[in-house]
Design a protein around this motif. Structure first.
Motif, PDB file in Angstrom:
ATOM      1  N   VAL A 128      64.821  42.444  34.814  1.00 51.02           N
ATOM      2  CA  VAL A 128      65.320  41.827  33.712  1.00 51.02           C
ATOM      3  C   VAL A 128      66.801  41.255  33.835  1.00 51.02           C
ATOM      4  N   HIS A 129      67.527  42.215  34.649  1.00 48.91           N
ATOM      5  CA  HIS A 129      69.044  42.132  34.955  1.00 48.91           C
ATOM      6  C   HIS A 129      69.199  40.834  35.847  1.00 48.91           C
ATOM      7  N   ALA A 130      68.086  40.631  36.948  1.00 52.87           N
ATOM      8  CA  ALA A 130      68.131  39.233  37.562  1.00 52.87           C
ATOM      9  C   ALA A 130      67.970  38.317  36.750  1.00 52.87           C
ATOM     10  N   ALA A 131      66.888  38.202  35.735  1.00 54.41           N
ATOM     11  CA  ALA A 131      66.563  37.125  34.843  1.00 54.41           C
ATOM     12  C   ALA A 131      67.982  36.732  33.798  1.00 54.41           C
ATOM     13  N   LEU A 132      68.615  37.811  33.412  1.00 54.49           N
ATOM     14  CA  LEU A 132      69.844  37.765  32.612  1.00 54.49           C
ATOM     15  C   LEU A 132      70.982  36.801  33.380  1.00 54.49           C
ATOM     16  N   GLN A 133      70.975  37.273  34.550  1.00 56.91           N
ATOM     17  CA  GLN A 133      72.004  36.184  35.414  1.00 56.91           C
ATOM     18  C   GLN A 133      71.777  34.954  35.553  1.00 56.91           C
ATOM     19  N   GLY A 134      70.557  34.688  35.272  1.00 52.99           N
ATOM     20  CA  GLY A 134      70.105  33.119  35.668  1.00 52.99           C
ATOM     21  C   GLY A 134      70.384  32.344  34.111  1.00 52.99           C
ATOM     22  N   ILE A 135      70.762  32.947  33.105  1.00 52.83           N
ATOM     23  CA  ILE A 135      70.905  32.106  31.816  1.00 52.83           C
ATOM     24  C   ILE A 135      72.344  31.685  31.825  1.00 52.83           C
ATOM     25  N   ASN A 136      72.212  30.435  31.341  1.00 48.99           N
ATOM     26  CA  ASN A 136      73.610  29.810  31.349  1.00 48.99           C
ATOM     27  C   ASN A 136      74.634  30.376  30.171  1.00 48.99           C
TER      28      ASN A 136
ATOM     29  N   ARG B 213      68.292  36.955  19.823  1.00 47.63           N
ATOM     30  CA  ARG B 213      66.957  36.847  19.443  1.00 47.63           C
ATOM     31  C   ARG B 213      66.652  35.355  19.627  1.00 47.63           C
ATOM     32  N   HIS B 214      67.309  34.546  19.594  1.00 39.59           N
ATOM     33  CA  HIS B 214      67.246  33.013  19.767  1.00 39.59           C
ATOM     34  C   HIS B 214      67.573  32.339  20.878  1.00 39.59           C
ATOM     35  N   ILE B 215      68.273  33.084  21.753  1.00 41.93           N
ATOM     36  CA  ILE B 215      68.784  32.725  23.229  1.00 41.93           C
ATOM     37  C   ILE B 215      68.183  33.618  24.193  1.00 41.93           C
ATOM     38  N   THR B 216      68.735  34.762  24.371  1.00 40.53           N
ATOM     39  CA  THR B 216      68.034  35.749  25.313  1.00 40.53           C
ATOM     40  C   THR B 216      66.763  35.969  25.609  1.00 40.53           C
ATOM     41  N   LEU B 217      66.003  36.437  24.339  1.00 43.34           N
ATOM     42  CA  LEU B 217      64.586  36.829  24.270  1.00 43.34           C
ATOM     43  C   LEU B 217      63.923  35.636  24.677  1.00 43.34           C
TER      44      LEU B 217
ATOM     45  N   LEU C 162      64.324  33.224  26.767  1.00 49.22           N
ATOM     46  CA  LEU C 162      64.261  32.703  27.872  1.00 49.22           C
ATOM     47  C   LEU C 162      64.004  34.002  28.887  1.00 49.22           C
ATOM     48  N   LEU C 163      63.803  35.120  28.436  1.00 47.87           N
ATOM     49  CA  LEU C 163      63.376  36.097  29.067  1.00 47.87           C
ATOM     50  C   LEU C 163      61.647  36.482  29.218  1.00 47.87           C
ATOM     51  N   VAL C 164      61.292  35.504  28.356  1.00 45.49           N
ATOM     52  CA  VAL C 164      59.844  35.652  28.196  1.00 45.49           C
ATOM     53  C   VAL C 164      59.023  35.556  29.487  1.00 45.49           C
TER      54      VAL C 164
ATOM     55  N   ALA D 175      45.267  41.411  31.571  1.00 45.91           N
ATOM     56  CA  ALA D 175      46.364  40.775  32.488  1.00 45.91           C
ATOM     57  C   ALA D 175      45.918  39.192  31.746  1.00 45.91           C
ATOM     58  N   LEU D 176      44.825  38.687  31.873  1.00 44.60           N
ATOM     59  CA  LEU D 176      44.476  37.721  31.558  1.00 44.60           C
ATOM     60  C   LEU D 176      44.808  37.223  29.924  1.00 44.60           C
ATOM     61  N   ALA D 177      44.509  38.330  29.200  1.00 46.37           N
ATOM     62  CA  ALA D 177      44.770  38.296  27.858  1.00 46.37           C
ATOM     63  C   ALA D 177      46.135  38.223  27.645  1.00 46.37           C
ATOM     64  N   TYR D 178      47.086  38.991  28.294  1.00 41.02           N
ATOM     65  CA  TYR D 178      48.319  38.868  27.952  1.00 41.02           C
ATOM     66  C   TYR D 178      48.997  37.353  28.288  1.00 41.02           C
ATOM     67  N   VAL D 179      48.570  36.771  29.341  1.00 40.65           N
ATOM     68  CA  VAL D 179      49.208  35.686  29.920  1.00 40.65           C
ATOM     69  C   VAL D 179      48.673  34.501  28.795  1.00 40.65           C
ATOM     70  N   THR D 180      47.436  34.455  28.493  1.00 44.72           N
ATOM     71  CA  THR D 180      46.734  33.429  27.505  1.00 44.72           C
ATOM     72  C   THR D 180      47.513  33.650  26.029  1.00 44.72           C
ATOM     73  N   MET D 181      47.723  34.796  25.624  1.00 46.22           N
ATOM     74  CA  MET D 181      48.330  34.889  24.411  1.00 46.22           C
ATOM     75  C   MET D 181      49.743  34.712  24.243  1.00 46.22           C
ATOM     76  N   ILE D 182      50.451  34.945  25.218  1.00 49.33           N
ATOM     77  CA  ILE D 182      52.086  34.833  25.091  1.00 49.33           C
ATOM     78  C   ILE D 182      52.289  33.286  25.647  1.00 49.33           C
ATOM     79  N   TYR D 183      51.469  32.877  26.547  1.00 48.51           N
ATOM     80  CA  TYR D 183      52.085  31.155  26.731  1.00 48.51           C
ATOM     81  C   TYR D 183      51.311  30.493  25.762  1.00 48.51           C
ATOM     82  N   ARG D 184      50.290  30.788  24.824  1.00 44.22           N
ATOM     83  CA  ARG D 184      49.621  30.066  23.878  1.00 44.22           C
ATOM     84  C   ARG D 184      50.997  29.849  22.617  1.00 44.22           C
ATOM     85  N   ARG D 185      51.569  30.985  22.630  1.00 37.88           N
ATOM     86  CA  ARG D 185      52.400  31.089  21.468  1.00 37.88           C
ATOM     87  C   ARG D 185      53.717  30.431  21.906  1.00 37.88           C
ATOM     88  N   ILE D 186      54.137  30.238  23.167  1.00 37.58           N
ATOM     89  CA  ILE D 186      55.164  29.539  23.607  1.00 37.58           C
ATOM     90  C   ILE D 186      54.880  27.935  23.523  1.00 37.58           C
ATOM     91  N   GLU D 187      53.660  27.576  23.855  1.00 38.29           N
ATOM     92  CA  GLU D 187      53.387  26.076  23.684  1.00 38.29           C
ATOM     93  C   GLU D 187      53.310  25.903  22.139  1.00 38.29           C
TER      94      GLU D 187
END
Length: 333
Positions: free
Chosen positions: A217-225, A244-248, A250-252, A321-333
C-alpha cells in the motif's frame, strides 16, 4: 607468367580502390550472402526457449506433487496400503466422507471466521499505517518504516511460540500488562477458553503478515500524483474527502491484489495453530489445513482423506479469488 600475375594484382588493386572510393562517398558495401538454413527465432519461440528451464523446474517441483496429490485423493491410502504399495480406488468416496464429517465442516467454519477477521483488520491497518508513514511532516514516520519490517523477519513458528508465552494464563505478559492498566481484575485464559481461542490466533497472524500489506500500500501511495491532492485542497476538499475520492479509488488495484493474496494465505494458516493451540481447546481452533494435517499424519493416517480435504480447500480459495476480482472490477467499470 609474371606479367599475368602483375596484371591480376593490378586488377585487384583497382577493384579495391574502387570499393574504398565508393565507401568514402557514402555508398554501401555489398551485403554478405546469408547462410542457408540459418533462421532467426520469432519473439514467441524465443520466449518459450528462454522460459523452458523455469517451466521444467516448476513442473518437477509443483506440477508433479499437485497431480500426485490429486491421484491420492481418489484412492484409499493408509499405512496398510503403503506397505503393500497398492492404493485401491474409491472414486469420490474420500470427498463424500469429508463433506459429511462434522469436524471438517467445523474446521471450514473456523477458517472462514479466521480469514474474515484477519483480512479485514489487515487491510484497514495497512492503509492506516501506510498513510501515517507516508506523511513527511510526521517525525515518527521514519521510525515506523523501520519498525514495521521487524515482524516480517520473524519465522512463523517462532512468532507463534512468542505469542504463546504472552498468552500464558499464569505468567503471560499480556495478562500482566492488562492487569497493571486496570483493564482486567483477574487473568484471562486467552487460548484455553473456546470463546476466545480462535480470535487470539488472529492477533499473532496479523502481527506477522501485516508488514507485507503495508509495503504494498505504501508503494502504491507513492505512485499517486501529489497534484491531485493539491487541486482538491484548492477546491476546498478536506482530508477525508480527498481520501475517499482520490486515494481510495487509486488504491483499488493494489487492494484487489492484497485481498486475493491475504485471503489465500489466511485460508492455509497452520504455523500459529501448531505453535499456540494445536487445534484446542477441544476442537475450537481446528482450521482446514490443520484438519488435513491431522487426518494425514496422525492416527488413522488416512492420506487419501487429507489430500481430498486439501483439494476442497484449494477449490474454495480459487472460487473466492475469482469472485473478488469479478465483483470489484465490475464495480469499477
Amino acid at each position: 607468367m609474371l606479367r599475368h600475375i602483375d596484371r591480376g594484382d593490378q586488377g585487384s588493386a583497382e577493384k579495391l580502390s574502387a570499393l574504398e572510393a565508393d565507401h568514402d562517398s557514402g555508398g554501401a558495401l555489398p551485403a554478405a550472402p546469408k547462410r542457408r538454413g540459418s533462421a532467426e527465432l520469432s519473439a514467441g519461440k524465443l520466449g518459450v526457449v528462454m522460459n523452458l528451464p523455469t517451466l521444467t523446474t516448476l513442473a518437477l517441483v509443483l506440477a508433479y506433487p499437485i497431480g500426485y496429490a490429486a491421484y491420492l485423493s481418489f484412492h484409499k491410502v493408509t499405512p496398510a496400503e503403503l506397505r503393500r504399495g497398492v492404493f485401491p480406488s474409491v472414486g469420490l468416496g474420500n470427498y463424500q466422507r469429508i463433506l459429511s464429517d462434522p469436524l471438517f465442516l467445523l474446521a471450514l467454519k473456523n477458517t472462514l471466521v479466521f480469514t474474515a477477521v484477519t483480512v479485514v483488520a489487515e487491510l484497514a491497518l495497512a492503509i492506516a499505517i501506510a498513510l501515517l508513514i507516508g506523511q513527511r511532516q510526521v517525525w515518527t514516520s521514519r521510525v515506523t518504516r523501520f519498525l514495521i519490517l521487524l515482524p516480517y523477519a520473524v519465522p512463523p513458528i517462532a512468532n507463534g511460540l512468542i505469542w504463546s508465552f504472552m498468552y500464558n494464563f499464569d505468567f503471560g505478559f499480556l495478562n500482566r500488562l492488562l492487569f497493571s492498566a486496570g483493564l482486567i481484575s483477574k487473568p484471562v485464559n486467552w487460548i484455553g477458553d473456546p470463546n476466545t481461542a480462535l480470535f487470539a490466533l488472529t492477533v499473532p497472524y496479523i502481527w506477522r503478515t501485516l508488514p507485507f500489506a503495508v509495503l504494498l500500500v505504501h508503494a502504491a501511495l507513492q505512485g499517486i500524483n501529489p497534484e491531485l491532492f493539491e487541486a482538491a485542497s484548492v477546491d476546498g476538499a478536506g482530508a477525508f474527502t480527498r481520501f475517499r475520492h482520490i486515494t481510495l479509488p487509486l488504491l483499488v488495484p493494489i487492494l484487489v491484489v492484497l485481498l486475493v493474496l491475504r485471503t489465500s494465505f489466511a485460508f492455509v494458516v497452520f504455523e500459529e495453530v501448531l505453535a499456540i493451540t494445536q487445534g484446542g481447546p477441544g476442537d475450537a481452533t481446528w482450521v482446514a489445513v490443520w484438519y488435513s494435517y491431522k487426518r494425514s499424519f496422525a492416527p488413522p493416517f488416512d492420506i487419501g482423506i487429507g489430500a481430498a480435504s486439501a483439494y476442497v480447500l484449494a477449490l474454495i480459495i480459487g472460487a473466492l479469488a475469482l469472485a473478488y476480482v469479478t465483483m470489484i472490477y465490475r464495480r469499477i467499470e
